[in-house]
Design a protein around this motif. Structure first.
Motif, PDB file in Angstrom:
ATOM      1  N   ASP A 140      32.259 -30.981  52.094  1.00 42.60           N
ATOM      2  CA  ASP A 140      33.680 -30.789  51.758  1.00 42.60           C
ATOM      3  C   ASP A 140      34.498 -30.238  52.919  1.00 42.60           C
ATOM      4  OD1 ASP A 140      33.554 -31.609  49.106  1.00 42.60           O
ATOM      5  OD2 ASP A 140      32.673 -29.691  48.514  1.00 42.60           O
ATOM      6  N   LEU A 141      33.833 -29.844  53.992  1.00 45.70           N
ATOM      7  CA  LEU A 141      34.557 -29.140  55.048  1.00 45.70           C
ATOM      8  C   LEU A 141      35.267 -30.055  56.026  1.00 45.70           C
ATOM      9  CD1 LEU A 141      32.957 -26.791  53.888  1.00 45.70           C
ATOM     10  CD2 LEU A 141      32.816 -25.897  56.185  1.00 45.70           C
ATOM     11  N   VAL A 142      34.801 -31.271  56.148  1.00 45.79           N
ATOM     12  CA  VAL A 142      35.449 -32.172  57.105  1.00 45.79           C
ATOM     13  C   VAL A 142      36.005 -33.377  56.376  1.00 45.79           C
ATOM     14  CG1 VAL A 142      34.247 -31.527  59.205  1.00 45.79           C
ATOM     15  CG2 VAL A 142      33.174 -33.107  57.624  1.00 45.79           C
ATOM     16  N   SER A 168      30.686 -38.684  61.166  1.00 46.71           N
ATOM     17  CA  SER A 168      29.429 -38.297  61.825  1.00 46.71           C
ATOM     18  C   SER A 168      29.009 -36.854  61.570  1.00 46.71           C
ATOM     19  CB  SER A 168      29.556 -38.508  63.333  1.00 46.71           C
ATOM     20  OG  SER A 168      30.617 -37.727  63.833  1.00 46.71           O
ATOM     21  N   PHE A 169      29.859 -36.037  60.955  1.00 47.68           N
ATOM     22  CA  PHE A 169      29.522 -34.618  60.729  1.00 47.68           C
ATOM     23  C   PHE A 169      28.552 -34.509  59.549  1.00 47.68           C
ATOM     24  CE2 PHE A 169      30.168 -30.453  58.897  1.00 47.68           C
ATOM     25  CZ  PHE A 169      30.252 -29.633  60.003  1.00 47.68           C
ATOM     26  N   PRO A 170      27.488 -33.763  59.590  1.00 50.83           N
ATOM     27  CA  PRO A 170      26.976 -32.942  60.685  1.00 50.83           C
ATOM     28  C   PRO A 170      25.959 -33.682  61.556  1.00 50.83           C
ATOM     29  CG  PRO A 170      25.701 -32.514  58.717  1.00 50.83           C
ATOM     30  CD  PRO A 170      26.686 -33.596  58.362  1.00 50.83           C
ATOM     31  N   ARG A 171      25.876 -34.986  61.411  1.00 50.62           N
ATOM     32  CA  ARG A 171      24.773 -35.704  62.056  1.00 50.62           C
ATOM     33  C   ARG A 171      24.899 -35.766  63.568  1.00 50.62           C
ATOM     34  NH1 ARG A 171      25.277 -41.115  59.671  1.00 50.62           N
ATOM     35  NH2 ARG A 171      27.402 -40.457  59.205  1.00 50.62           N
ATOM     36  N   CYS A 211      30.464 -26.002  60.439  1.00 51.75           N
ATOM     37  CA  CYS A 211      29.570 -25.912  59.273  1.00 51.75           C
ATOM     38  C   CYS A 211      29.536 -24.470  58.768  1.00 51.75           C
ATOM     39  CB  CYS A 211      28.166 -26.359  59.672  1.00 51.75           C
ATOM     40  SG  CYS A 211      26.913 -25.949  58.457  1.00 51.75           S
ATOM     41  N   HIS A 212      29.746 -24.297  57.465  1.00 47.81           N
ATOM     42  CA  HIS A 212      29.746 -22.955  56.873  1.00 47.81           C
ATOM     43  C   HIS A 212      28.549 -22.728  55.957  1.00 47.81           C
ATOM     44  CE1 HIS A 212      33.554 -22.251  58.752  1.00 47.81           C
ATOM     45  NE2 HIS A 212      33.731 -21.100  58.138  1.00 47.81           N
ATOM     46  N   ASP A 213      27.499 -23.549  56.139  1.00 44.00           N
ATOM     47  CA  ASP A 213      26.213 -23.198  55.537  1.00 44.00           C
ATOM     48  C   ASP A 213      26.177 -23.339  54.015  1.00 44.00           C
ATOM     49  OD1 ASP A 213      23.693 -22.503  56.387  1.00 44.00           O
ATOM     50  OD2 ASP A 213      23.939 -20.383  55.922  1.00 44.00           O
ATOM     51  N   CYS A 214      27.064 -24.156  53.436  1.00 48.58           N
ATOM     52  CA  CYS A 214      27.114 -24.178  51.969  1.00 48.58           C
ATOM     53  C   CYS A 214      25.927 -24.920  51.349  1.00 48.58           C
ATOM     54  CB  CYS A 214      28.420 -24.792  51.496  1.00 48.58           C
ATOM     55  SG  CYS A 214      28.585 -26.517  51.953  1.00 48.58           S
ATOM     56  N   GLY A 215      25.372 -25.897  52.066  1.00 46.02           N
ATOM     57  CA  GLY A 215      24.118 -26.495  51.627  1.00 46.02           C
ATOM     58  C   GLY A 215      24.226 -27.770  50.824  1.00 46.02           C
ATOM     59  N   ASP A 216      25.422 -28.255  50.558  1.00 40.06           N
ATOM     60  CA  ASP A 216      25.552 -29.489  49.769  1.00 40.06           C
ATOM     61  C   ASP A 216      24.812 -30.654  50.428  1.00 40.06           C
ATOM     62  OD1 ASP A 216      27.062 -28.044  48.127  1.00 40.06           O
ATOM     63  OD2 ASP A 216      28.940 -29.127  48.426  1.00 40.06           O
ATOM     64  N   CYS A 217      24.865 -30.689  51.762  1.00 39.42           N
ATOM     65  CA  CYS A 217      24.220 -31.791  52.491  1.00 39.42           C
ATOM     66  C   CYS A 217      22.708 -31.800  52.238  1.00 39.42           C
ATOM     67  CB  CYS A 217      24.513 -31.673  53.981  1.00 39.42           C
ATOM     68  SG  CYS A 217      24.135 -30.054  54.661  1.00 39.42           S
ATOM     69  N   SER A 218      22.100 -30.610  52.232  1.00 38.20           N
ATOM     70  CA  SER A 218      20.646 -30.553  52.015  1.00 38.20           C
ATOM     71  C   SER A 218      20.282 -30.947  50.591  1.00 38.20           C
ATOM     72  CB  SER A 218      20.128 -29.141  52.293  1.00 38.20           C
ATOM     73  OG  SER A 218      20.194 -28.869  53.674  1.00 38.20           O
ATOM     74  N   PRO A 229      19.676 -30.804  56.613  1.00 41.92           N
ATOM     75  CA  PRO A 229      20.687 -30.667  57.674  1.00 41.92           C
ATOM     76  C   PRO A 229      21.325 -29.270  57.721  1.00 41.92           C
ATOM     77  CG  PRO A 229      21.411 -32.221  55.960  1.00 41.92           C
ATOM     78  CD  PRO A 229      19.977 -31.928  55.708  1.00 41.92           C
ATOM     79  N   ARG A 230      21.455 -28.594  56.573  1.00 39.33           N
ATOM     80  CA  ARG A 230      22.038 -27.245  56.587  1.00 39.33           C
ATOM     81  C   ARG A 230      21.212 -26.316  57.479  1.00 39.33           C
ATOM     82  NH1 ARG A 230      21.259 -22.131  54.530  1.00 39.33           N
ATOM     83  NH2 ARG A 230      19.306 -22.665  53.514  1.00 39.33           N
ATOM     84  N   ILE A 231      19.890 -26.379  57.321  1.00 38.36           N
ATOM     85  CA  ILE A 231      19.028 -25.486  58.100  1.00 38.36           C
ATOM     86  C   ILE A 231      19.061 -25.880  59.582  1.00 38.36           C
ATOM     87  CG2 ILE A 231      16.623 -24.784  58.430  1.00 38.36           C
ATOM     88  CD1 ILE A 231      16.388 -24.974  55.335  1.00 38.36           C
TER      89      ILE A 231
END
Ligand code: SF4
Ligand code: SF4
Length: 388
Positions: A40-42, A47-50, A73-80, A89-91
């Motif tokens: 949701d951040l971009v 290409s984010f966060p790849r 990236c604010h570490d929210c974890g939705d991508c993972s 990807p979050r980690i």
């Protein structure tokens, strides 16, 4: 004419370097793009966060060092959560931020502390022992107490003005160290050869971004987990309020300035303490439960800053209560404990540990805003920043 184009070389040692800073195992990724869609951040990024993760996998050291996206990236974890390959990807982004923090600092100290538990905990313990020795030396030689007199209920008054100088020194130390790195971060992310043609006026116009991001944490608000933004924001507000009170109004704590309980200056301090307790409680409970994606893979080092801050707040509050209730010896001891806990947090964790992100993140968002505005102003065909 294209400006800022860098020669690109693959560095086979980059991946191993990054893995010294934590878990980085995105090799299962098959570029499905689900992480990009879920973030949701971009808005509008394809290409984010790849992109940052690909830089690392391809050994592209210079582009990675110049990359600001790990800080977006604010570490929210939705991508993972949505990743079908458990590539986490979050980690990976969190590890990249630690790696970048290590590279932004010139002496190599941050790198040592971020990659070695022995160095990290050894440095914290060393700073604490040094403070104990300072306290002993101060009482035995400066105040002139005999060793047997250390249990004397002196109260805290005898420490002024030493307490003022010490407090200002340990508070300014991390601030000055972090400020000294701004130029290196700028060189890595905005510089390079040849330099990008960003007019100085763009830096001035976008300066508000640094202040705005520092104050509002507005990107974190976009994360679906709103309670996390609130907890972080309240914690940051309480910490800034408390530091401001300590730096500019330390005399409030002196005995001849004891205020009645209804005095607004006392309530300002209590409010700051309440904010800190709320914010830390939110983080610690979340990390201990570890149910949410954002708290999975919590490292021991991630717990240190909130725990030290909690102990600092508790011991400060206890010293305050003991002093106001006339328990001079208890106030004296708890204040010593307060200084022993707070100093390693201020001189080790804040400038060299994970807490340095408090400065790097708004700085990166500021530079990103500068780049975007410069790109809008640039003549057609001119390229701003690194190109790979
Ligand atoms: S969701 Fe997972 S597999 Fe898909 S691109 Fe992102 S990291 Fe790779
Ligand atoms: S952790 Fe959150 S902010 Fe970071 S890339 Fe993943 S979805 Fe986006």
């Amino acid at each position: 004419m294209a400006v800022g184009i860098l020669p690109v070389q693959s560095d086979p040692t980059l991946l191993a370097d990054i893995r010294r800073y934590g878990k980085f195992d995105p090799t299962g990724c098959y570029q499905c793009g689900s992480c990009t869609i879920s973030c949701d951040l971009v808005e509008g990024s394809v290409s984010f966060p790849r992109k940052s993760i690909r830089y690392a996998l391809l050994g592209l050291r210079a582009p990675l060092l110049g990359d600001l996206e790990p800080w977006i990236c604010h570490d929210c974890g939705d991508c993972s959560i949505v990743c079908p390959r458990q590539a986490e990807p979050r980690i990976s982004m969190a590890t990249l931020r630690r790696f970048l923090s290590g590279q932004y600092e010139r002496t190599g100290m941050a790198s040592k502390l971020l990659t070695s538990r022995a160095w990290y905990f050894g440095s914290l313990a060393f700073a604490a022992v040094l403070v104990v020795l300072l306290i002993l030396c101060y009482h035995l030689w400066y105040v002139g107490l005999p060793f047997s007199g250390l249990a004397t209920p002196l109260g805290m008054e005898h420490m002024f003005p030493t307490m003022t100088y010490f407090t200002l020194t340990v508070m300014l130390f991390p601030v000055l160290l972090l400020l000294s790195r701004v130029h290196r971060v700028w060189l890595l992310t905005m510089g390079g050869e040849p330099r990008p043609s960003i007019p100085f006026s763009v830096y001035v116009i976008e300066a508000w971004t640094y202040v705005y991001q520092s104050v509002t944490h507005s990107l974190m608000r976009k994360c679906p987990e709103r309670g996390r933004w609130l907890g972080h924001w309240i914690l940051a507000l309480g910490t800034v309020m408390m530091l401001t009170i300590k730096v500019f109004a330390l005399r409030w704590f002196q005995t001849d300035n004891i205020y009645p309980v209804y005095n607004p200056q006392r309530w300002l301090g209590y409010l700051a303490a309440a904010f800190i307790f709320y914010g830390i409680g939110d983080i610690l409970i979340g990390r201990v439960r570890a149910k949410k994606e954002i708290y999975k893979e919590t490292r021991l080092e991630d717990m240190v800053f909130p725990i030290l801050l909690l102990l600092t707040a508790f011991s400060g509050l206890a010293a305050h209560i003991f002093r106001y209730t006339g328990l001079a010896f208890a106030a004296h001891c708890t204040y010593a404990l307060h200084v022993i806990v707070a100093t390693p947090m201020l001189v080790v964790e804040m400038p060299f540990g994970k807490a340095a992100h408090m400065m790097y993140r708004p700085l990166a968002l500021y530079f990103q805003a500068v780049k975007e505005r410069a790109a809008q102003l640039a003549p057609a065909g001119e390229v701003i920043g690194h190109v790979v």
